[in-house]
Enzyme design. Structure first.
Site, PDB file in Angstrom:
ATOM      1  N   CYS A 130      39.042  51.822 -42.955  1.00 13.90           N
ATOM      2  CA  CYS A 130      39.250  51.162 -41.670  1.00 13.90           C
ATOM      3  C   CYS A 130      38.080  50.210 -41.421  1.00 13.90           C
ATOM      4  O   CYS A 130      37.160  50.132 -42.211  1.00 13.90           O
ATOM      5  CB  CYS A 130      39.337  52.190 -40.557  1.00 13.90           C
ATOM      6  N   CYS A 155      42.705  55.177 -38.848  1.00 14.44           N
ATOM      7  CA  CYS A 155      43.339  53.873 -39.067  1.00 14.44           C
ATOM      8  C   CYS A 155      43.583  53.549 -40.532  1.00 14.44           C
ATOM      9  O   CYS A 155      44.411  52.710 -40.850  1.00 14.44           O
ATOM     10  CB  CYS A 155      42.479  52.790 -38.440  1.00 14.44           C
ATOM     11  N   ARG A 208      54.685  48.321 -32.446  1.00 15.26           N
ATOM     12  CA  ARG A 208      53.690  47.501 -33.146  1.00 15.26           C
ATOM     13  C   ARG A 208      54.330  46.777 -34.323  1.00 15.26           C
ATOM     14  O   ARG A 208      55.520  46.878 -34.562  1.00 15.26           O
ATOM     15  CB  ARG A 208      52.546  48.388 -33.629  1.00 15.26           C
ATOM     16  N   LYS A 253      51.234  53.763 -28.065  1.00 12.07           N
ATOM     17  CA  LYS A 253      51.703  52.897 -29.158  1.00 12.07           C
ATOM     18  C   LYS A 253      52.888  53.520 -29.891  1.00 12.07           C
ATOM     19  O   LYS A 253      53.083  54.746 -29.860  1.00 12.07           O
ATOM     20  CB  LYS A 253      50.568  52.628 -30.119  1.00 12.07           C
ATOM     21  N   LYS A 309      55.158  53.084 -33.661  1.00 12.01           N
ATOM     22  CA  LYS A 309      55.049  52.422 -34.959  1.00 12.01           C
ATOM     23  C   LYS A 309      56.255  52.662 -35.847  1.00 12.01           C
ATOM     24  O   LYS A 309      56.729  53.788 -35.952  1.00 12.01           O
ATOM     25  CB  LYS A 309      53.774  52.885 -35.666  1.00 12.01           C
ATOM     26  N   CYS A 338      36.221  57.228 -37.671  1.00 12.60           N
ATOM     27  CA  CYS A 338      36.425  58.219 -36.623  1.00 12.60           C
ATOM     28  C   CYS A 338      37.768  58.891 -36.864  1.00 12.60           C
ATOM     29  O   CYS A 338      38.529  58.453 -37.711  1.00 12.60           O
ATOM     30  CB  CYS A 338      36.375  57.578 -35.238  1.00 12.60           C
ATOM     31  N   ARG A 369      44.881  40.282 -33.279  1.00  8.40           N
ATOM     32  CA  ARG A 369      45.727  40.827 -34.334  1.00  8.40           C
ATOM     33  C   ARG A 369      47.068  40.093 -34.317  1.00  8.40           C
ATOM     34  O   ARG A 369      47.657  39.906 -33.262  1.00  8.40           O
ATOM     35  CB  ARG A 369      45.920  42.311 -34.082  1.00  8.40           C
ATOM     36  N   CYS A 401      34.313  47.933 -34.137  1.00  5.54           N
ATOM     37  CA  CYS A 401      35.178  48.927 -33.516  1.00  5.54           C
ATOM     38  C   CYS A 401      34.417  49.750 -32.479  1.00  5.54           C
ATOM     39  O   CYS A 401      33.431  50.396 -32.802  1.00  5.54           O
ATOM     40  CB  CYS A 401      35.784  49.849 -34.554  1.00  5.54           C
TER      41      CYS A 401
HETATM   42  C1  SRM Z   1      42.663  47.162 -38.256  1.00  8.80           C
HETATM   43  C2  SRM Z   1      43.170  48.608 -38.331  1.00  8.80           C
HETATM   44  C3  SRM Z   1      42.506  49.411 -39.464  1.00  8.80           C
HETATM   45  C4  SRM Z   1      42.375  48.647 -40.769  1.00  8.80           C
HETATM   46  O1  SRM Z   1      41.299  48.733 -41.352  1.00  8.80           O
HETATM   47  O2  SRM Z   1      43.341  48.017 -41.209  1.00  8.80           O
HETATM   48  C5  SRM Z   1      42.970  49.382 -37.064  1.00  8.80           C
HETATM   49  C6  SRM Z   1      41.897  49.188 -36.256  1.00  8.80           C
HETATM   50  C7  SRM Z   1      41.727  49.795 -35.033  1.00  8.80           C
HETATM   51  N1  SRM Z   1      42.512  50.768 -34.523  1.00  8.80           N
HETATM   52 FE1  SRM Z   1      43.917  51.729 -35.527  1.00  8.80          FE
HETATM   53  N2  SRM Z   1      43.944  50.278 -36.844  1.00  8.80           N
HETATM   54  C8  SRM Z   1      44.887  50.076 -37.785  1.00  8.80           C
HETATM   55  C9  SRM Z   1      45.875  50.938 -38.151  1.00  8.80           C
HETATM   56  C10 SRM Z   1      46.009  52.210 -37.648  1.00  8.80           C
HETATM   57  C11 SRM Z   1      46.767  53.269 -38.274  1.00  8.80           C
HETATM   58  C12 SRM Z   1      47.518  53.166 -39.605  1.00  8.80           C
HETATM   59  C13 SRM Z   1      48.949  52.737 -39.389  1.00  8.80           C
HETATM   60  O3  SRM Z   1      49.308  52.323 -38.261  1.00  8.80           O
HETATM   61  O4  SRM Z   1      49.712  52.811 -40.363  1.00  8.80           O
HETATM   62  C14 SRM Z   1      46.609  54.388 -37.483  1.00  8.80           C
HETATM   63  C15 SRM Z   1      47.161  55.807 -37.765  1.00  8.80           C
HETATM   64  C16 SRM Z   1      48.611  55.955 -37.487  1.00  8.80           C
HETATM   65  C17 SRM Z   1      48.823  56.337 -36.064  1.00  8.80           C
HETATM   66  O5  SRM Z   1      48.895  55.464 -35.212  1.00  8.80           O
HETATM   67  O6  SRM Z   1      48.873  57.570 -35.807  1.00  8.80           O
HETATM   68  C18 SRM Z   1      45.757  53.981 -36.375  1.00  8.80           C
HETATM   69  C19 SRM Z   1      45.366  54.800 -35.351  1.00  8.80           C
HETATM   70  C20 SRM Z   1      44.570  54.383 -34.290  1.00  8.80           C
HETATM   71  C21 SRM Z   1      44.273  55.197 -33.145  1.00  8.80           C
HETATM   72  C22 SRM Z   1      44.785  56.630 -32.900  1.00  8.80           C
HETATM   73  C23 SRM Z   1      46.149  56.572 -32.314  1.00  8.80           C
HETATM   74  C24 SRM Z   1      46.684  57.920 -31.975  1.00  8.80           C
HETATM   75  O7  SRM Z   1      47.684  57.991 -31.236  1.00  8.80           O
HETATM   76  O8  SRM Z   1      46.126  58.926 -32.400  1.00  8.80           O
HETATM   77  C25 SRM Z   1      43.446  54.417 -32.309  1.00  8.80           C
HETATM   78  C26 SRM Z   1      42.814  54.816 -30.993  1.00  8.80           C
HETATM   79  C27 SRM Z   1      43.790  54.704 -29.844  1.00  8.80           C
HETATM   80  O9  SRM Z   1      44.888  54.185 -30.000  1.00  8.80           O
HETATM   81  O10 SRM Z   1      43.400  55.154 -28.754  1.00  8.80           O
HETATM   82  C28 SRM Z   1      43.288  53.147 -32.982  1.00  8.80           C
HETATM   83  C29 SRM Z   1      42.535  52.066 -32.490  1.00  8.80           C
HETATM   84  C30 SRM Z   1      42.099  51.022 -33.248  1.00  8.80           C
HETATM   85  C31 SRM Z   1      41.119  49.969 -32.756  1.00  8.80           C
HETATM   86  C32 SRM Z   1      41.889  48.901 -32.043  1.00  8.80           C
HETATM   87  C33 SRM Z   1      39.948  50.514 -31.936  1.00  8.80           C
HETATM   88  C34 SRM Z   1      40.118  50.467 -30.422  1.00  8.80           C
HETATM   89  O11 SRM Z   1      41.153  50.981 -29.928  1.00  8.80           O
HETATM   90  O12 SRM Z   1      39.234  49.938 -29.764  1.00  8.80           O
HETATM   91  C35 SRM Z   1      40.571  49.478 -34.112  1.00  8.80           C
HETATM   92  C36 SRM Z   1      40.030  48.046 -34.137  1.00  8.80           C
HETATM   93  C37 SRM Z   1      38.838  48.001 -35.068  1.00  8.80           C
HETATM   94  C38 SRM Z   1      38.356  46.623 -35.323  1.00  8.80           C
HETATM   95  O13 SRM Z   1      37.177  46.328 -34.984  1.00  8.80           O
HETATM   96  O14 SRM Z   1      39.119  45.808 -35.849  1.00  8.80           O
HETATM   97  N3  SRM Z   1      43.988  53.160 -34.167  1.00  8.80           N
HETATM   98  N4  SRM Z   1      45.409  52.651 -36.511  1.00  8.80           N
HETATM   99  C39 SRM Z   1      44.674  48.744 -38.485  1.00  8.80           C
HETATM  100  C40 SRM Z   1      45.423  47.649 -37.767  1.00  8.80           C
HETATM  101  C41 SRM Z   1      46.898  47.901 -37.795  1.00  8.80           C
HETATM  102  C42 SRM Z   1      47.684  46.714 -37.297  1.00  8.80           C
HETATM  103  O15 SRM Z   1      47.548  45.627 -37.886  1.00  8.80           O
HETATM  104  O16 SRM Z   1      48.415  46.876 -36.315  1.00  8.80           O
HETATM  105  S1  SF4 Z   2      39.552  54.856 -37.531  1.00 10.23           S
HETATM  106 FE1  SF4 Z   2      38.263  54.894 -35.762  1.00 10.23          FE
HETATM  107  S2  SF4 Z   2      36.527  53.761 -36.457  1.00 10.23           S
HETATM  108 FE2  SF4 Z   2      38.074  53.257 -37.854  1.00 10.23          FE
HETATM  109  S3  SF4 Z   2      38.971  51.448 -37.009  1.00 10.23           S
HETATM  110 FE3  SF4 Z   2      40.150  53.140 -36.299  1.00 10.23          FE
HETATM  111  S4  SF4 Z   2      39.330  53.576 -34.369  1.00 10.23           S
HETATM  112 FE4  SF4 Z   2      37.807  52.335 -35.378  1.00 10.23          FE
END
Ligand code: SRM
Ligand code: SF4
Ligand SMILES: Cc1cc2nc3c(=O)[nH]c(=O)nc-3n(C[C@H](O)[C@H](O)[C@H](O)COP(=O)(O)OP(=O)(O)OC[C@H]3O[C@@H](n4cnc5c(N)ncnc54)[C@H](O)[C@@H]3O)c2cc1C
Ligand SMILES: Cc1cc2nc3c(=O)[nH]c(=O)nc-3n(C[C@H](O)[C@H](O)[C@H](O)COP(=O)(O)O)c2cc1C
Lengths: 563, 599
Positions: free
Chosen positions: A427, A476, A142, A206, A208, A472, A73, A433
């Protein structure tokens, strides 16, 4: 709840500022993986170990380890990059990754499918394009989001500048990244490396940051740990309203976890931005939960201790008190597609990229098309937090050539698609993922088709409705801010959530749990019928569902904040 | 831990036996020790007339096994708590993740607790897929001796609530095991159901188990020989227990892992032996030949004293895929084809050999047509011969099974697809097919009698097969010598045969060193002989310290290249000239410390 610190804390502690045994892991030729502890550390370097889940079972039977690969990323504050950078990343995608560039909801690019043997070479190639991946993931700040408002180019410039400066200011200081990936020599006996802002264990989780420029909330500012809402008076940026404690993620069946909207803390002038950012970040560093990762985000720290306590703590650290927030109003959190003329006479073209995935599929040769545009484009590119791309700062004279390429490569979805398809977010989910419980990105096109058919049936095709799907509950795609949201629970099964607004100011609520495609569509069919019959002039679907008491979300943030 | 076993208080053995016992016990894992205790107790039981004072087995003597399958750690947590509380109250429990549970031990298990969650849409957690496969499979042993109980973790909002736990619980009962108490079906409020279940499990675990149960826990070491002796001419029809492709999707090769049952055959083998396989030519190929030659497959054909239909002769009694010079000669004469006749001239022998290596019968008949009648054809073709496959297992681990690693000969030539007779026959053998086999002993390819000797195994491609058996054997016999494996193939991602097994063996110290050469993963080709040269110094040291060297696999190029590499290494590190190097290697050969099994 245990009170012992979570394993990840020990890994960070022992990692000598994120070095761990990454070098050794990369050198181990017996496996495509890295050591367990290093999988936690490599995130801070902007990469995740994954495996192709489509092949997991097959390879298990073949006595082969899973098809491991790495997601990388980028760190691109505000999502701005130059044509030459675009070309460099495109080359990496085709040489090392899975022939696609993935625009994320945080205005970055993700590469998928980079194998361990080529990981270092890929990292070096990315850096050669003057883009890095430092802190793109991990328990640190981030990528910083910024509204991609192209019209007021002055204003965008200064807001983007803030995003860049914040991102740099909150960047970890360790040289680990440069040593491991770029072969920088560690200065022997040089003075001891320190992390003044983060300390040796970085943040509990994390962190943000997003900057919004009203009336546009494309960044969903209230979904982030720390939000800045630009206050413009007589065209001048006089400062920012500060919001804290937003977050989406939750876990199924765990009532202790839930999405939350950020709350407004007060107003700061530009010269106070760094101070307030540091104060919020360090307060979370010191008080955030280091025992339970599921409860470690700032939103819970504030939930558990109260906003007043947090405000006081932040003011103590920053050394100034925060006046009440200034008045502001958001209209919507979407993008504006097609050509728009900026105040300076330059033009900006926003293209719709479904689920942010730029690839060549049949006639839709998006990767090739954007490559060719990048070859002749003289302005810049901007990734939006709605997973779209803006070809920005185009001279009027150049519009024709770009339009031609857009048409030739099927990049004109924004002209063909209805509002539902234009606004939907998804997502990544399967197959990369590791946390996905159900399909999202791969299911989106099909799902939209089915929902569009229902809308047509009720003469609603032209009504803008925000649909978001996540594989899930981590959220995201910021699904809890969707008027309609599907949250993956198991293969083919989702929680159906309803009732958010279109401004990113009200979360949705659970409507039906753990149901399949057919049931989801049946439910929507009924609700669309009611909406078509009972809605008020330009009343949003979400607003209607709340008014007619179909769902009862937590009260959101007032539509207009006047103080 | 074995120390306290080696010198018990006053040991009722003559000194020499005592020393033997110590050697025997040294390094055994707890399971092996438990087995031994049961085994000897059993023997004691049987000869109790001679030995009235057979030691009374301790009542807490039977270990409880707690197996868990867990995706997000809940089942794991509960299983750990249970195992801990059993240990705490004086019992002995071994805790195992389902995928590290040695499934073959199931039949000797006495008391088993399974804690397992349900995932996907009623699927097992990833770490328990193999466990469920084995349990539900037809090879699952009968478990009359086993007592068990199952705790399921689930979420009632799913239609398949605790489906996996239910499956395990039902299946164990079906296999004759005795359910100690009812299946626990935990919902998301896990503890509500889990706590009472654990309490019960603990109570039952510490209850003493009658001694006679233990006596009967004797596992016979060797399969009992049956009446009929099976050999090359009276092969045993071995049931196919598994036939699994083990080369990944992207691989150009179809490499298969076969597991054959020797049960009731009286056949026994040692690591290094090969299995002889009697192939059948594919019916499709036979039909093609019949059409091409316009012959009737049902026509009876007599050769000497035997009479079979032509189809039978071609299908099961004649070589169709391997050509020999005599047949080509006869055929050329009949075809009266100048070009072909010229090939038979002495100075053309090189070209002829190429032809023999690249043409199957059908290719020859197509290229140089000729009229054959059934009798002449059967008379001219070579009798079908069995093919040999290195056995890839040790009976000390797999009991009455023999495992093979087979490269499916499957290629395009002359515009049509071709298969090897035996590898094609094996590749398509479905479950419960029966393959005519015999054991081909190979005394020249044996592990050192002295287990403390180091061994170096060079086995690229299917040459890996015997070394899978070697490593199993060395582990089962607790051989203390080091094991160094060198493997090579085209691609890491798709051709790393038995990758997960080798990784596990490395982790657990069953092999000490693994060097890999994946030829096509980088610009320049890398083969095992390159790795040998890179590590020439260590290799020479190992051999100077008495290590045994083994080479298995391709004879045409690999074996030669490895031999050259060895000569080079001995020349550079053996502080002597090439002559002395050759001499040194010759000595190794003579001492049986440089053994090759190449083909
Ligand atoms: C690529 C992306 C979704 C997308 O379709 O664009 C993404 C993809 C993933 N996110 Fe996310 N997140 C992405 C934005 C978000 C957002 C939206 C935002 O940030 O505005 C959220 C919700 C906001 C938040 O953080 O509350 C988000 C909340 C999570 C979470 C839950 C975090 C939490 O504290 O609840 C996880 C799981 C974790 O961190 O344990 C996670 C984890 C992941 C992971 C890395 C899975 C993992 O931990 O193994 C995913 C990778 C999937 C893949 O195969 O690429 N991602 N993730 C976004 C990349 C953002 C970036 O460039 O940095
Ligand atoms: S929402 Fe869940 S399934 Fe979708 S990219 Fe984030 S961690 Fe993976
Ligand atoms: C001691 C020993 C141990 C062995 N161990 C193993 C083992 O562990 N695993 C294993 O897979 N094999 C092993 N082999 C080899 C095995 O015995 C067979 O020779 C092999 O499987 C091929 O037999 P087949 O009946 O399938 O092919 P055949 O029907 O015997 O041969 C097919 C014919 O097709 C032609 N041909 C084959 N390949 C090509 C090609 N690519 N292009 C053009 N023409 C071609 C040749 O004329 C060949 O004669 C071992 C051999 C020996 C002697
Ligand atoms: C993707 C997913 C699918 C699930 N499917 C089922 C199911 O089909 N049936 C069920 O009873 N529970 C199901 N569950 C619930 C889990 O079994 C439950 O969360 C359990 O506590 C997990 O235990 P573990 O952490 O040991 O894996 C599912 C959970 C997830 C995350």
């Amino acid at each position: 709840m245990s009170t012992t610190t979570s394993p990840v804390e020990h890994i960070k502690q022992a990692s000598q500022h994120l070095r761990g045994s990454l070098r050794e892991s990369l050198g181990d030729a017996h496996t495509g993986t890295i050591r367990d502890d290093d999988t936690a550390l490599i995130k801070f370097h902007g990469s995740y170990q994954q495996d192709d889940r489509d092949l997991r079972e097959e390879r298990r039977q073949q006595k082969l380890e899973p098809a491991y690969s790495f997601m990388i990323r980028t760190r691109t504050p505000g999502g701005v990059l130059s044509p030459s950078q675009w070309l460099a990343l495109d080359a990496i995608a085709t040489r090392y990754a899975n022939h696609s560039l993935r625009i994320t909801t945080r205005q970055t690019f993700q590469f998928h499918g980079v194998i361990k043997r080529e990981l270092k070479a890929t990292m070096q190639a990315i850096n050669a394009s003057l883009i890095d991946t430092v802190a793109a993931c991990g328990d640190v700040n981030r990528n910083v989001l910024a509204s991609t408002n192209p019209v007021e180019s002055q204003l965008h410039a200064s807001v983007h500048d803030w995003a860049v400066r914040l991102s740099e200011h909150l960047k970890p200081k360790t040289r680990a990244y440069y040593e491991i990936w770029l072969d920088e020599q560690r200065i022997a006996g040089g003075e001891e490396e320190r992390e003044p802002l983060y300390g040796d264990t970085y943040l509990p989780r994390k962190f943000k940051v997003a900057i919004a420029v009203p009336p546009h909330n494309d960044v969903d500012v209230f979904a982030h740990d720390l939000g800045f809402i630009a206050i413009i008076e007589e065209g001048e940026l006089t400062g920012f309203n500060v919001s804290v404690g937003g977050g989406m993620g939750a876990s199924h069946g765990d009532a202790e976890t839930y999405p939350l909207l950020a709350q407004l803390l007060g107003f700061v002038t530009p010269d106070q931005v760094f101070a307030i950012a540091e104060a919020v970040l360090t307060a979370q560093r010191d008080f955030g939960n280091r025992a339970e990762r599921k409860r470690a985000r700032l939103k819970y720290t504030i939930e558990d201790r109260g906003l007043d306590w947090f405000k006081a703590e932040v003011e103590r650290r920053s050394g100034f008190t925060l006046p009440a927030p200034r008045a502001f109003a958001f209209e919507h959190n979407g993008d504006r597609f097609g050509w728009i003329e900026g105040h300076d006479g330059r033009w900006h073209l926003t293209l719709r990229i479904e689920a942010g995935r730029i690839a060549d599929r049949g006639d839709a040769t998006h990767l090739t098309g954007l490559r060719e545009i990048a070859r002749l484009h003289r302005g810049d590119f901007r990734l939006t937090s709605n997973q779209n791309v803006i070809i920005a700062n185009v001279e009027a004279a150049d519009r024709a050539v770009i339009d031609a390429l857009v048409n030739a490569h099927g990049l004109d979805l924004h002209r063909r698609a209805g509002p539902l398809r234009l606004r939907a977010l998804s997502c990544v989910a399967l197959p990369t993922c590791g946390l996905a419980m159900a399909e999202a990105e791969r299911y989106l096109p099909d799902l939209l088709g089915k929902v569009e058919a229902l809308l047509a049936k009720h003469a609603l095709v032209e009504t803008p409705i925000h649909l978001r799907i996540s594989g899930c509950p981590n959220g995201c795609s910021r699904p809890y801010l969707g008027e309609i949201a599907l949250i993956g629970k198991a293969p083919g099964r989702y929680n159906l959530m309803l009732g958010a607004d279109r401004r990113g100011q009200r979360l949705n609520a659970l409507y039906r749990e753990n149901i399949a495609d057919r049931e989801i569509l049946a439910e929507l069919d009924k609700l669309f019928a009611r909406y078509a019959a009972g809605r008020q002039p330009d009343e949003g679907f979400g607003d209607f569902l709340v008014r007619s008491d179909v769902v009862r979300p937590r009260p959101g943030i007032p539509v207009q904040v006047i103080t | 831990m074995s120390a306290q076993f080696i010198t018990p208080p006053q040991i009722p053995l003559p000194e020499d036996k005592g020393i033997l016992l110590a050697r025997l016990l040294d390094g055994l894992d707890s399971h092996a020790l438990w087995w031994l205790s049961g085994y000897s107790a059993g023997l004691a039981g049987n000869q109790s007339t001679l030995l009235p004072s057979a030691p009374e087995p301790r009542s807490d003597g039977i270990p409880v096994t707690v197996v868990y399958g867990s995706q997000t750690g809940n089942a794991k947590r509960l299983a750990e708590q249970l195992a801990a509380s059993i240990e705490h109250s004086g019992g002995s429990a071994r805790l195992l993740r389902a995928d590290s549970y040695p499934l073959r031990e199931l039949k000797s298990e006495r008391l088993l607790y399974v804690v397992i969650s349900t995932q996907g849409d009623g699927d097992p957690p990833d770490d328990a897929r193999g466990f469920l496969e084995h349990l539900s499979g037809k090879r699952a042993p009968q478990l009359p001796e086993l007592h068990f109980a199952v705790l399921g973790l689930g979420d009632s909002s799913y239609p398949q609530f605790n489906a996996v736990a239910r499956r395990v619980d039902a299946r164990l009962a079906e296999l004759g095991a005795q359910r100690l108490f009812d299946l626990g079906e935990a919902d998301l409020d896990v503890e509500t159901v889990a706590d009472p279940w654990r309490k019960q499990a603990l109570e039952r675990a510490v209850e003493s188990i009658p001694a006679n149960n233990q006596r009967s826990s004797v596992v016979s070491l060797r399969p009992v020989a049956s009446e009929t002796r099976h050999d090359r001419d009276t092969p045993f029809a071995a049931e196919v227990l598994a036939n699994q492709r083990i080369s990944g999707r992207a691989s150009e090769k179809d490499i298969r892992h076969l597991e054959l049952s020797l049960e009731g055959s009286g056949l026994a083998y040692e690591p290094g032996d090969a299995l002889g396989v009697w192939p059948r030519n594919s019916p499709g190929l036979v039909d093609q030949l019949l059409d091409l030659l316009e012959l009737d497959g049902n026509a009876a054909v007599v050769q000497g004293s035997e009479s079979h239909s032509l189809r039978d002769w071609l299908g099961g009694r004649r070589e169709l895929t391997r050509l020999g010079r005599p047949f080509v000669a006869t055929h050329a004469a009949m075809a009266g084809h100048a070009g072909l006749n010229r090939l038979l001239a002495p100075e053309q022998s090189a070209t002829l050999i190429k032809l023999l290596g690249s043409h199957q019968l059908i290719d020859l008949l197509r290229a140089w047509p000729a009229r054959w009648n059934a009798e002449e054809l059967v008379g001219a073709l070579r009798p079908l011969t069995p093919r040999l496959y290195s056995i890839a297992s040790s009976q000390k681990i797999v009991g009455d099974e023999a495992h093979l690693t087979v490269a499916h000969v499957d290629y395009q030539a002359f515009g049509s697809r071709h298969h090897g007779a035996a590898s094609g026959y094996l590749a398509q053998a479905g479950d419960d097919a029966h393959i005519p086999i015999f054991v081909e002993h190979n005394e020249r390819f044996r592990l050192p009698a002295d287990g403390s000797r180091d061994i170096i195994m060079i086995g690229p491609g299917t040459g890996i097969a015997p070394f899978r058996g070697f490593v199993q054997e060395r582990a089962a016999t607790a051989a203390s010598g080091r094991n160094w494996l060198l493997f090579g193939n085209p691609h890491f991602d798709s051709d790393f045969l038995y990758q997960v097994e080798w990784q596990e063996a490395l982790r657990e110290g069953r092999i000490d060193r693994l060097d890999l050469a994946f030829s096509r993963d980088q610009a320049s080709k890398v083969y095992v002989q390159h790795r040998l040269r890179e590590h020439g110094r260590e290799l020479h040291d190992w051999l100077s310290n008495g290590a045994h060297l083994y080479v298995c696999g391709d004879a045409t190029r690999m074996a030669r290249d490895v031999d050259d590499a060895l000569i080079e290494i001995f020349t550079t590190h053996g502080n002597g000239d090439r002559e002395q190097a050759l001499e040194a290697i010759e000595v190794l050969r003579r001492d049986g410390r440089y053994a090759r099994d190449v083909y």
